[in-house]
Every structure is written in C-alpha cells, then in structure tokens.
Write an enzyme that holds these catalytic residues in place. Structure first.
Site, mmCIF file in Angstrom:
data_model
loop_
_atom_site.group_PDB
_atom_site.id
_atom_site.type_symbol
_atom_site.label_atom_id
_atom_site.label_comp_id
_atom_site.label_asym_id
_atom_site.label_seq_id
_atom_site.Cartn_x
_atom_site.Cartn_y
_atom_site.Cartn_z
ATOM 1 N N ARG A 185 0.840 -1.213 0.000
ATOM 2 C CA ARG A 185 0.000 0.000 0.000
ATOM 3 C C ARG A 185 0.869 1.255 0.000
ATOM 4 O O ARG A 185 0.532 2.248 -0.643
ATOM 5 C CB ARG A 185 -0.923 -0.012 1.216
ATOM 6 N N LYS A 279 10.579 5.987 15.190
ATOM 7 C CA LYS A 279 10.844 4.950 14.186
ATOM 8 C C LYS A 279 11.074 5.560 12.811
ATOM 9 O O LYS A 279 12.026 5.205 12.107
ATOM 10 C CB LYS A 279 9.696 3.957 14.153
ATOM 11 N N PRO A 296 15.940 1.253 13.478
ATOM 12 C CA PRO A 296 14.502 1.524 13.576
ATOM 13 C C PRO A 296 13.790 0.355 14.264
ATOM 14 O O PRO A 296 13.989 -0.800 13.909
ATOM 15 C CB PRO A 296 14.062 1.641 12.111
ATOM 16 N N ASP A 298 10.137 -1.200 15.173
ATOM 17 C CA ASP A 298 8.680 -1.271 15.097
ATOM 18 C C ASP A 298 8.255 -2.604 15.719
ATOM 19 O O ASP A 298 9.076 -3.332 16.265
ATOM 20 C CB ASP A 298 8.190 -1.141 13.646
ATOM 21 N N GLN A 344 20.488 -5.140 11.212
ATOM 22 C CA GLN A 344 19.078 -5.277 11.530
ATOM 23 C C GLN A 344 18.241 -5.418 10.259
ATOM 24 O O GLN A 344 17.253 -6.174 10.226
ATOM 25 C CB GLN A 344 18.613 -4.057 12.344
ATOM 26 N N PHE A 348 15.341 -8.155 9.310
ATOM 27 C CA PHE A 348 14.017 -7.646 8.942
ATOM 28 C C PHE A 348 13.591 -8.231 7.598
ATOM 29 O O PHE A 348 12.465 -8.714 7.431
ATOM 30 C CB PHE A 348 14.052 -6.117 8.873
#
Length: 411
Positions: A185, A279, A296, A298, A344, A348
C-alpha cells in the site's frame, strides 16, 4: 511506444560495473521496504528513479548492469541534476503539458528511448553512492556472524542486503506514508504522490515515470486536499505541514545538512516535524543521512528481538515506548557494532512474508550438528520432565500417606 530494455536483447545499450552478488542482491535490497519506487519490470530487471533519471538495473554473478533512459527535459528543471534543488508546482504543471505533448507525438510517430552516453563516470558514481558500494558488505557479514550465531545462520541465505543512500527528501516523505501501513500500500501511495506532484521523466510500456516531488510542491497549500482525494487520509496533512515547516524554519538544504550532524541530534531534529516519530526518524537517519548505527524499532523488529534473542521475554510490555526503542537499539548496537542498522535490515528482510521461500531454505541447509544438538536438547528436556513427574508422584504418595496417618491418630 518506448519499452523497458532487457539485457539479453539489447546488451549494447547497457553499461556495467564489477559487483558480486555477495556485495549486492537487487531482488532483496530493492524489495525489502527501504525504497518504495522500484519495480521488477522483467525477470531480474528492476526499474526506478535515482536523482531524476530513470534506470533499469540487473545483475549477473559478478557484474551490476545498468541502463539510463533519456528524460523528456534533460537540461531543464525536471532532470534532477541540481542536488537538493526543487521545481515549483507551476513549473511541474508546465512540464506535465510538455509530457502530454511528447506522449501524443510519440503515439503518432514512435521513437526509441535512447540511452544517455555522456557523463558516464558521473552516473557510475551516482550508482556507487546510491548503493554505498564503498562499504565492504562481506567483511561486515563476517563480523556480525562472529558476534551473533543467529545472524550467521540467517546470512547463509540472505546475502547481499545493503542500505541504500537515498535522497533525504524522498526518504523522509515516503516514510511519513508508512504510518499504520504495509509495503504494497505504501508503494501505491508513493507512486500516486509522484504522479500527482512530481515532474514527468519518461514513459515506458504504458508506465509513466516521475521525479519525486520537490519541497516547494509538497508545501503548497492545495496539497493536503489533493492528497486526501488520493487516499492519503491523515498523512496528507503531515506531508504538507512537514514540507512547509522545513522551508519556513530551516530552508531547502536543511535535510541534506543533517548528514553531517551526530546521529541523536539528527534524529531529534527530524522528530520536530509533524508525523515523524522515533521509528520514522531512525529510518530516515539510516537510509538517507549516513547514520549506520540507527536501528529503527517497530513491532516487527520487537518481535524479532523477543523471539530470536529472548529480549525482555516475560516482562508483559505491550507497547513500544521511547525507552524500549532506545534499549532495543542499544542492545543491537552493542551486539553488532557501528553498522547495527545494516545488520538489523538483514533480519528484517529475512522475516518478510514475501521471502518465506528463501527462509524455508534455511531449514534445509541447517548443519547436521545443529539438528543433533537440538534433538539432544529435546530428549534431555523430555527426560527432565519424566524425572520431575516421577518425583512429583512420589511426593504426592508420601503426602497422602502422611495424611492417612494423621487421620488414624485423630480417630
């Protein structure tokens, strides 16, 4: 009508630079949620915009191949040559008219989009800068793997994931769109943003490519209503207000200037903008402002920390506070070092559903020793459980016997 070029059929239109897949994998790096403007336009061929130019990229085992399309107005404001410079909404509307005229002319008399031959060295440097190819990723993977057994296991399959060095304006305003959103999206929203406010560059196979909107275009008072009509919701206000605040308070070069600021200072400066939390600020720091230590956090990364590193397991915390964000970031910075943000991003990427087929390969490649160790642990666990159950049974029998003795005495 002009088409997206493919290496196998038009090799003479392409240029190349040496780059092993262990240093860069396009399919992982361009699709893992760093940038939202790259599309796979043919198998293994990715088309997107870098600095106001439309590129198609592909790769072989040891070579990165690239093709640059001729923009409609190479020398004008739409070319994106002047770093940090923007075009006004008025100029963009004029460019849009030129674009429509060019498309009409092309339909009447089709012409091929020609490659750009001049400034080869400059464009190669653009590509090197965008992918930060000066950073030796293989060396970093070895360092992270030595410090972290779990990372080493993941890295066997998920190689070549590196951080992009994006334009700060594009990175910031793209990530403002990520609030309560998912990658597919977000890609659609960013594309509509560029088509609505960005200067047109070229058209290939019915797809129109636009530059990312300038700060002046984003700050225009009509933008909020325009973007709400395009489905941006509350994010429309954040986009317009942040652009206006930057121009009114700091100036057009402010974002790029944050590259030379210390990490925490840059992050806190970004957090003063509407719609920018910790973030989003960390994403912008990591992906466009040269802050490789930014991690970051989340809910996705938090789950990775809890599941794979047993971070804070059992504490019952349900929301990500500023303290939790800082603490998890510090945990990973201590584990992985100054490029913690890059490490990271590998984990992710490995956890995204779209790459589930690759992750399944990890189980197939697991060393026999690991499987045996796991089996031994399972067997040992079962033995401990059986032993505990026996002890508990004996205790219960003794307890009941003692109860009966007391009952007899009292009788």
């Amino acid at each position: 009508m002009a088409k997206h070029t493919v290496l196998s059929s038009e090799a003479k239109l392409w240029r190349s630079l040496a780059c092993a897949k262990s240093e860069l994998r396009l399919d992982l790096t361009l699709a893992c949620g760093q940038s939202f403007r790259w599309r796979e336009t043919a198998e293994g061929h990715w088309t997107g915009v870098i600095r106001g130019r439309v590129w198609t990229l592909t790769q072989t085992d040891d070579t990165l191949w690239y093709h640059i399309y001729q923009s409609l107005d190479r020398q004008g404001e739409t070319s994106g040559r002047k770093k940090g410079a923007g075009v006004s909404l008025q100029l963009e509307n004029k460019s849009d008219n030129r674009f429509k005229e060019a498309v009409k002319k092309e339909e009447e008399e089709p012409v091929a989009v020609t490659p750009v031959h001049q400034d080869t060295k400059e464009e190669e440097e653009m590509l090197r800068d965008y992918f930060q190819l000066n950073v030796k990723l293989g060396d970093l993977y070895k360092e992270w793997g030595s410090a972290d057994h779990h990372f080493k296991h993941i890295a066997d399959i998920f190689t070549g994931i590196r951080m992009l060095r994006q334009d700060p304006t594009e990175c910031l305003f793209s990530f403002i769109c990520t609030s309560n959103n998912h990658i597919t999206r977000i890609q659609g929203m960013v594309e509509r943003l560029c088509q609505s406010l960005g200067a047109p560059l070229c058209q290939l196979d019915q797809t129109s490519y636009h530059n990312f909107p300038s700060l002046s275009a984003l700050a225009d008072t009509s933008v909020e209503a325009r973007l709400r009509d395009l489905g941006f919701g509350y994010r429309a206000r954040f986009l317009q207000q942040s652009a206006k605040q930057i121009l009114d308070t700091h100036g057009i070069q402010w974002l790029e200037g944050l590259r030379s600021a210390p990490y925490l200072q840059a992050r806190d400066a970004l957090r003063t903008l509407p719609g920018v939390g910790t973030k989003v600020a960390d994403c912008v720091c990591l992906m466009s402002l040269d802050k490789a230590e930014a991690v970051p956090i989340d809910t996705h990364v938090w789950q990775i920390a809890k599941r794979d590193y047993k971070y804070g397991s059992g504490n019952g915390q349900k929301t990500i506070t500023d303290k939790l964000h800082r603490d998890i970031g510090d945990f990973f910075r201590k584990l992985w070092g100054p490029y913690a943000g890059w490490a990271q991003s590998v984990l992710f990427c490995a956890d995204l559903k779209k790459f589930r087929n690759l992750k399944e390969m990890l189980h197939m490649k697991r060393p026999k020793k690991e499987e045996n160790d796991e089996e031994e642990l399972t067997v040992a666990g079962k033995k401990r459980k059986i032993k505990k159950e026996k002890i508990d049974t004996v205790k219960n029998i003794k307890a009941k016997a003692g109860h009966h003795k007391k009952a007899k005495k009292s009788a």
